[in-house]
Design an enzyme around this catalytic site. Structure first.
Site, PDB file in Angstrom:
ATOM      1  N   GLU A 127     -15.867   3.486   4.428  1.00  0.00           N
ATOM      2  CA  GLU A 127     -14.669   3.915   4.103  1.00  0.00           C
ATOM      3  C   GLU A 127     -14.624   5.072   2.912  1.00  0.00           C
ATOM      4  O   GLU A 127     -15.925   5.133   2.458  1.00  0.00           O
ATOM      5  CB  GLU A 127     -13.820   2.718   3.633  1.00  0.00           C
ATOM      6  CG  GLU A 127     -13.468   1.753   4.719  1.00  0.00           C
ATOM      7  CD  GLU A 127     -13.038   0.472   4.356  1.00  0.00           C
ATOM      8  OE1 GLU A 127     -12.305   0.312   3.263  1.00  0.00           O
ATOM      9  OE2 GLU A 127     -13.089  -0.338   5.209  1.00  0.00           O
TER      10      GLU A 127
ATOM     11  N   SER B 182     -10.789  -1.005   0.539  1.00  0.00           N
ATOM     12  CA  SER B 182      -9.589  -1.448   0.114  1.00  0.00           C
ATOM     13  C   SER B 182      -9.528  -2.727  -0.471  1.00  0.00           C
ATOM     14  O   SER B 182      -8.384  -2.865  -1.042  1.00  0.00           O
ATOM     15  CB  SER B 182      -9.235  -1.947   1.873  1.00  0.00           C
ATOM     16  OG  SER B 182     -10.062  -2.857   2.236  1.00  0.00           O
TER      17      SER B 182
ATOM     18  N   HIS C 273      -7.149   4.331   2.699  1.00  0.00           N
ATOM     19  CA  HIS C 273      -6.751   4.106   1.212  1.00  0.00           C
ATOM     20  C   HIS C 273      -6.744   5.570   0.483  1.00  0.00           C
ATOM     21  O   HIS C 273      -6.678   5.541  -0.744  1.00  0.00           O
ATOM     22  CB  HIS C 273      -7.315   3.096   0.612  1.00  0.00           C
ATOM     23  CG  HIS C 273      -7.224   1.886   1.272  1.00  0.00           C
ATOM     24  ND1 HIS C 273      -5.939   1.165   1.066  1.00  0.00           N
ATOM     25  CD2 HIS C 273      -7.736   1.081   2.194  1.00  0.00           C
ATOM     26  CE1 HIS C 273      -5.839  -0.119   1.780  1.00  0.00           C
ATOM     27  NE2 HIS C 273      -6.945   0.006   2.618  1.00  0.00           N
TER      28      HIS C 273
ATOM     29  N   LYS D  87       0.030   3.248   5.097  1.00  0.00           N
ATOM     30  CA  LYS D  87      -0.026   3.126   3.684  1.00  0.00           C
ATOM     31  C   LYS D  87       0.506   4.148   2.808  1.00  0.00           C
ATOM     32  O   LYS D  87       1.660   4.133   2.599  1.00  0.00           O
ATOM     33  CB  LYS D  87      -1.718   2.807   3.295  1.00  0.00           C
ATOM     34  CG  LYS D  87      -2.324   1.741   4.299  1.00  0.00           C
ATOM     35  CD  LYS D  87      -3.629   1.697   4.201  1.00  0.00           C
ATOM     36  CE  LYS D  87      -4.206   0.670   5.243  1.00  0.00           C
ATOM     37  NZ  LYS D  87      -3.655  -0.661   5.525  1.00  0.00           N
TER      38      LYS D  87
ATOM     39  N   ASP E 222     -13.260   6.088   7.566  1.00  0.00           N
ATOM     40  CA  ASP E 222     -11.992   5.485   7.583  1.00  0.00           C
ATOM     41  C   ASP E 222     -11.338   5.936   6.189  1.00  0.00           C
ATOM     42  O   ASP E 222     -11.768   5.687   5.132  1.00  0.00           O
ATOM     43  CB  ASP E 222     -12.160   3.924   7.577  1.00  0.00           C
ATOM     44  CG  ASP E 222     -10.712   3.231   7.695  1.00  0.00           C
ATOM     45  OD1 ASP E 222      -9.885   3.875   7.265  1.00  0.00           O
ATOM     46  OD2 ASP E 222     -10.854   2.316   8.140  1.00  0.00           O
TER      47      ASP E 222
ATOM     48  N   HIS F 274     -13.901  -2.513   6.807  1.00  0.00           N
ATOM     49  CA  HIS F 274     -12.677  -3.312   6.748  1.00  0.00           C
ATOM     50  C   HIS F 274     -12.785  -4.179   8.344  1.00  0.00           C
ATOM     51  O   HIS F 274     -13.510  -3.791   9.119  1.00  0.00           O
ATOM     52  CB  HIS F 274     -11.595  -2.417   7.252  1.00  0.00           C
ATOM     53  CG  HIS F 274     -10.219  -2.969   7.573  1.00  0.00           C
ATOM     54  ND1 HIS F 274      -9.420  -3.310   8.387  1.00  0.00           N
ATOM     55  CD2 HIS F 274      -9.348  -3.632   6.667  1.00  0.00           C
ATOM     56  CE1 HIS F 274      -8.301  -3.659   8.616  1.00  0.00           C
ATOM     57  NE2 HIS F 274      -8.303  -4.050   7.335  1.00  0.00           N
TER      58      HIS F 274
ATOM     59  N   ASN G  79       0.839  -1.301  -0.178  1.00  0.00           N
ATOM     60  CA  ASN G  79      -0.086  -0.086  -0.070  1.00  0.00           C
ATOM     61  C   ASN G  79       0.997   1.275   0.118  1.00  0.00           C
ATOM     62  O   ASN G  79       0.296   2.284   0.382  1.00  0.00           O
ATOM     63  CB  ASN G  79      -0.754  -0.178   1.139  1.00  0.00           C
ATOM     64  CG  ASN G  79      -1.824  -1.099   1.343  1.00  0.00           C
ATOM     65  OD1 ASN G  79      -2.385  -1.551   0.209  1.00  0.00           O
ATOM     66  ND2 ASN G  79      -1.891  -1.817   2.251  1.00  0.00           N
TER      67      ASN G  79
END
Ligand SMILES: Cc1ncc(COP(=O)(O)O)c(C=O)c1O
Length: 388
Positions: free
Chosen positions: A180, A184, A212, A245, A209, A133, A44
Site C-alpha cells: 500500500e 490504513s 488512502h 475514501k 494499493d 489490507h 475516510n
C-alpha cells in the site's frame, strides 16, 4: 416395532455461532453496527467530498435529467450493465492517472481480490507487506500462487524474498510485489520509490494499493505512485484507487496496461459474474475526480494538511491523516472510545484481528472538513481522559 420419531435437527451452527460470539464478548472483541453520532473523526472522507454540494448536485442532475439511463445497471458489465457513465469514467480515469487503461469495479475489496485471483497463477510468487489490507490477504489466500510475507516496509526483507523468488522463478512464472502507499491502520507511508526500483531490479510486477493516498498524495492527489507509474507507462505497476475514501463516493479504479485490463475483463470472475455498479455511482466518481484535480481539490488538501500539522504538534506521530492512538488492550480501547463518544466525538476502537495483538487503538481520521477549534476540543478532551 414402534417407529422412532425423527428428532428435529438443531443446527450445530447455532451453538457454534453463539459460542464464538460469547468468546468475542469475553475478549472485548464483539463488534456491532453503530450509526454515526457526533463529530466525524472516524470516516475516510479525508477531503470532505462525501458532503460536497457539487457531488450532491451531480447525483440529482444525473438521476433527474437523463431518464433513459437506468437507476440500477441491471446486468453485468459484459452484458447490458455497461453504461455510458462507466465508459466515460474509465476514459477520464486513464487520462487523469496517465495510464494506458482503467477499469472500474464496485469496491476496493473486490478489486484487490479480483486482481490477485485473476492475474497471479500457480507458478507465480507473491511477496507482500505484512500490513496489507484484508482484501489483498484474502486474494492471496484464494490464489494458487506461492506467497511470501515480508516485514512491514522493510526493504531488506523484500530484497531477500525477491532474490530467492528470482532464483526459483520458472520461465512461465512471475514475481508480484503487493504493497500500500499509505497503510490504513498506522497511516505510515511505504518507501515507495525505493520499493518500485527494487521490484524493477528483480523484474517483478507490482500492485500499489493507493486507497488512502488517492486524492491526497502525488500531483493533484493522483496517488503516491503516480509519477513513477506514468513515467514507465504502467509497464510493471498496477495502481488501485478506491473511490469511497477521499473521493467520497464508492468503487475502485484499477489503472494498468491495456492488456492487463483486457485480461481482467475476460477472466476476473468478480467482475464478470456481478451486476455493474450503479451508473450514477460512476458519474459521481467522475465528478469527484474532476474536483480532485481542480483548485478546490488543492484547497481541501491544504486544509487537510493544516489539520495534520495541528495533530502532529499536539500528539506527535508521523503527520499523516490517519493517526493511530495506540491503547494496547482491547477492552481499554473500547472504553476510551465510548468515553470520547459520550462527549460528542465519533471515534471508534480498532481491535485484532484488524490490527496486531496488543495494539488495539483508536483510529483518528482527519478531514479537511474539520475546523481547528473542533480538533482542539477533541485533543483537549482526549488528553484529559488519558491523564485522569
Ligand atoms: C488499503 C485498503 N485497500 C482496500 C480497501 C477496500 O476498499 P473498499 O472500501 O472500496 O472496499 C480498503 C478499505 O478499507 C483499504 O483500507
Amino acid at each position: 416395532m414402534p417407529s422412532k420419531k425423527p428428532q428435529p435437527h438443531k443446527p450445530a451452527v447455532s451453538r457454534r455461532f453463539a459460542g464464538a460470539l460469547d468468546r468475542l464478548a469475553d475478549q472485548g472483541r464483539l463488534r456491532s453496527l453503530n450509526l454515526p453520532a457526533g463529530l466525524d473523526l472516524t470516516s475516510n472522507d479525508y477531503l470532505g467530498f462525501a458532503h460536497h454540494p457539487d457531488l450532491r448536485a451531480c447525483a440529482v442532475r444525473f438521476l433527474s435529467e437523463d431518464t433513459d439511463v437506468p437507476v440500477g445497471a441491471a446486468g453485468s458489465r459484459l452484458l447490458r450493465g455497461h453504461q455510458g457513465a462507466h465508459d466515460a469514467l474509465e476514459r477520464l480515469a486513464a487520462d487523469i492517472f496517465g495510464a494506458p487503461a482503467a477499469l472500474y469495479l464496485a469496491n476496493g475489496f473486490l478489486a484487490n481480490y479480483a486482481l490477485i485471483t485473476t492475474l497471479m497463477g500457480r507458478h507465480d510468487t507473491i511477496i507482500y507487506d505484512e500490513h496489507v489490507h484484508a482484501s489483498m490477504r484474502d486474494g492471496i489466500a484464494a490464489s494458487k500462487a506461492k506467497s511470501v510475507r515480508a516485514a512491514h516496509n522493510d526493504l531488506a526483507a523484500f530484497e531477500t524474498a525477491l532474490k530467492q523468488a528470482a532464483q526459483d522463478r520458472r520461465a512461465d512464472g512471475e514475481i508480484w510485489v503487493l504493497i500500500e502507499s499509505v497503510y490504513s491502520m498506522d497511516g505510515d507511508c511505504a518507501p515507495l520509490d525505493e520499493m518500485i526500483d527494487l521490484a524493477a531490479r528483480y523484474g517483478a510486477m507490482m500492485i500499489v494499493d493507493e486507497a488512502h493516498a488517492t486524492g491526497i498524495l502525488g500531483a493533484d492527489g493522483r496517488g503516491a505512485a503516480y509519477a513513477k507509474a506514468k513515467a514507465s507507462d504502467y509497464d510493471r505497476i498496477i495502481t488501485l484507487h478506491t473511490c469511497g475514501k477521499a473521493l467520497g463516493v464508492a468503487g475502485a479504479l484499477i489503472c494498468a496496461r491495456r492488456d492487463i485490463v483486457n485480461y481482467m475483463v475476460n477472466a476476473a470472475r468478480p467482475f464478470i459474474y456481478s451486476t455493474a455498479p450503479l451508473p450514477v455511482q460512476a458519474a459521481l466518481v467522475q465528478a469527484a475526480l474532476e474536483l480532485m484535480i481542480s483548485p478546490q481539490g488543492d484547497q481541501m488538501r491544504s486544509a487537510l494538511q493544516q489539520r495534520c500539522d495541528q495533530v502532529q504538534a499536539a500528539l506527535g506521530g508521523s503527520g499523516s491523516h490517519i493517526v493511530p492512538l495506540i491503547v494496547g488492550e482491547d477492552k481499554a480501547a473500547v472504553d476510551l472510545a465510548s468515553r470520547l463518544q459520550e462527549r460528542g466525538y465519533d471515534i471508534r476502537a480498532i481491535r485484532p484481528p484488524t490490527v496486531p495483538e496488543g495494539t488495539a487503538r483508536l483510529r483518528l481520521s482527519l478531514s479537511a472538513a474539520l475546523s481547528r477549534a473542533d480538533l482542539e476540543g477533541f485533543i483537549q478532551t482526549y488528553k484529559d481522559i488519558i491523564n485522569a
